[in-house]
Design an enzyme around this catalytic site. Structure first.
Site, PDB file in Angstrom:
ATOM      1  N   ALA A 102       0.882  -1.094   0.148  1.00  0.00           N
ATOM      2  CA  ALA A 102      -0.057   0.239  -0.055  1.00  0.00           C
ATOM      3  C   ALA A 102       0.814   1.213   0.078  1.00  0.00           C
ATOM      4  O   ALA A 102       0.083   2.384   0.332  1.00  0.00           O
ATOM      5  CB  ALA A 102      -1.027  -0.082   1.206  1.00  0.00           C
ATOM      6  N   ALA A 103       2.158   1.068  -0.371  1.00  0.00           N
ATOM      7  CA  ALA A 103       2.934   2.384  -0.453  1.00  0.00           C
ATOM      8  C   ALA A 103       2.359   3.512  -1.185  1.00  0.00           C
ATOM      9  O   ALA A 103       2.355   4.556  -0.842  1.00  0.00           O
ATOM     10  CB  ALA A 103       4.504   1.825  -0.692  1.00  0.00           C
ATOM     11  N   GLY A 104       2.190   3.165  -2.350  1.00  0.00           N
ATOM     12  CA  GLY A 104       1.709   4.055  -3.350  1.00  0.00           C
ATOM     13  C   GLY A 104       0.498   4.646  -2.996  1.00  0.00           C
ATOM     14  O   GLY A 104       0.281   5.841  -3.178  1.00  0.00           O
ATOM     15  N   ASP A 105      -0.550   3.765  -2.394  1.00  0.00           N
ATOM     16  CA  ASP A 105      -1.570   4.450  -2.106  1.00  0.00           C
ATOM     17  C   ASP A 105      -1.610   5.297  -0.817  1.00  0.00           C
ATOM     18  O   ASP A 105      -2.331   6.260  -0.833  1.00  0.00           O
ATOM     19  CB  ASP A 105      -2.836   3.221  -1.589  1.00  0.00           C
ATOM     20  CG  ASP A 105      -2.993   2.253  -3.074  1.00  0.00           C
ATOM     21  OD1 ASP A 105      -2.920   2.856  -4.081  1.00  0.00           O
ATOM     22  OD2 ASP A 105      -3.183   1.017  -2.864  1.00  0.00           O
TER      23      ASP A 105
END
Length: 314
Positions: free
Chosen positions: A254-257
């Site tokens: 979920a890094a990008g989110d």
């Protein structure tokens, strides 16, 4: 604070830990699978809620137990879930995720109810778009719906942020004209620009890629580059690269989110793009040190303490 609306996907993530990502034809054994609320849209809404935003989520789930899990997770983060649509004829979307020992992931998404979110659904929830100040999109719902909703949002004078994932084989060119901030990662940037062997540690190469996207109508480009940091090409703050924060990555799911959501939260508070990106960089740095999608996303208090600690240590 300004209001944020997320229009996008909700999936229940089935996360499997593996030593390495399986090759074609390879069977490997794993001793663990976790069920984690996810979906790029839901992750962004959850993260925005955890960071203290006034945020609502518009998307579709099935009338099943997975849909209940996703709804309750968002509610726990303070997200307004009243716009969520229940589809009796569809199952809730799921994502099959393998995470290797380096923390890198590979993902297969089964769209389920996500594929049913329609232009008519957008029309029925037009009051939500009118009330929001910043609207976030991803590409795990039908492209036609994204284009339609983004066009409506732009006509209403809203700030439109697009996380172009997953990049479709044929990207709708009109969508660029409705986007204020485009936030691809390294791979997505190359796919969008069709620049082979794009050297993302080269400022001239990144500038060329950004110029190509600006020619299509995008105003601001912000590229997350992992250990190479963040590249920002913005109208108000100019061009710069924000250094990466060194951490031991466990799971990048979920890094990008979380980055996209944090960016929106800071913009809602009146920060400029560079200030927002610096904050978002810290949020995603925390997220990659934890397993899972929504389960990895930090609270505003955690991020504040982390940033204060970073300043003291430097």
């Amino acid at each position: 604070m300004k209001k944020i609306l997320v229009i996008g996907s909700l999936n229940l993530d089935m996360v499997v830990a593996v030593d390495h990502t399986p090759a074609v034809g390879e069977t490997i054994i794993s001793d663990k699978m976790n069920l984690v609320p996810g979906g790029k849209g839901a992750n962004q809404a959850y993260a925005a809620g955890r960071l203290g935003a006034d945020v609502a989520m518009l998307g579709a789930v099935g009338d099943d137990s997975y849909g209940n899990i996703l709804t309750e997770s968002l509610k726990s983060a303070g997200v307004n879930v009243s716009p969520l649509i229940r589809r009796k004829e569809e199952s809730t979307g799921i994502a099959l995720i393998t995470v290797n020992s380096d923390g890198d992931n590979s993902i297969v998404v089964v769209s389920g109810a996500n594929k049913t979110l329609s232009c008519e659904d957008i029309d029925r929830h037009m009051a939500l778009l009118q009330e929001a100040d910043i609207i976030l999109f991803q590409l795990e719902i039908p492209l036609e719906t994204v284009c339609y909703a983004a066009k409506k949002a732009k006509a209403l004078g809203k700030t439109v942020i697009l996380d172009p994932a997953p990049v479709p084989k044929v990207f709708p060119e009109e969508l660029y004209h409705y986007v204020d901030i485009l936030k691809p990662n390294e791979t997505e940037l190359q796919m969008l620009t069709k620049l082979d062997n794009l050297e993302t540690d080269n400022e001239a190469a990144l500038s060329k890629a950004a110029d190509l996207l600006k020619e299509k109508g995008v105003k601001n480009i912000l590229v997350t580059l992992g250990e190479k940091g963040v590249y920002l090409n913005a109208e108000d703050t100019g061009v710069c690269r924000i250094p990466a924060i060194k951490v031991e990555a466990v799971d990048t799911t979920a890094a990008g989110d979380s980055f996209t959501a944090a960016l929106a939260v800071m913009l809602a508070q009146g920060k400029n793009l560079k200030e927002a990106a610096v904050f978002a960089n810290h949020v995603s740095a925390i997220a990659v040190t934890r397993k899972g999608a929504q389960s990895s996303i930090p609270s505003l208090e955690e991020v504040t303490k982390y940033m204060q600690s970073s300043i003291l240590n430097n």
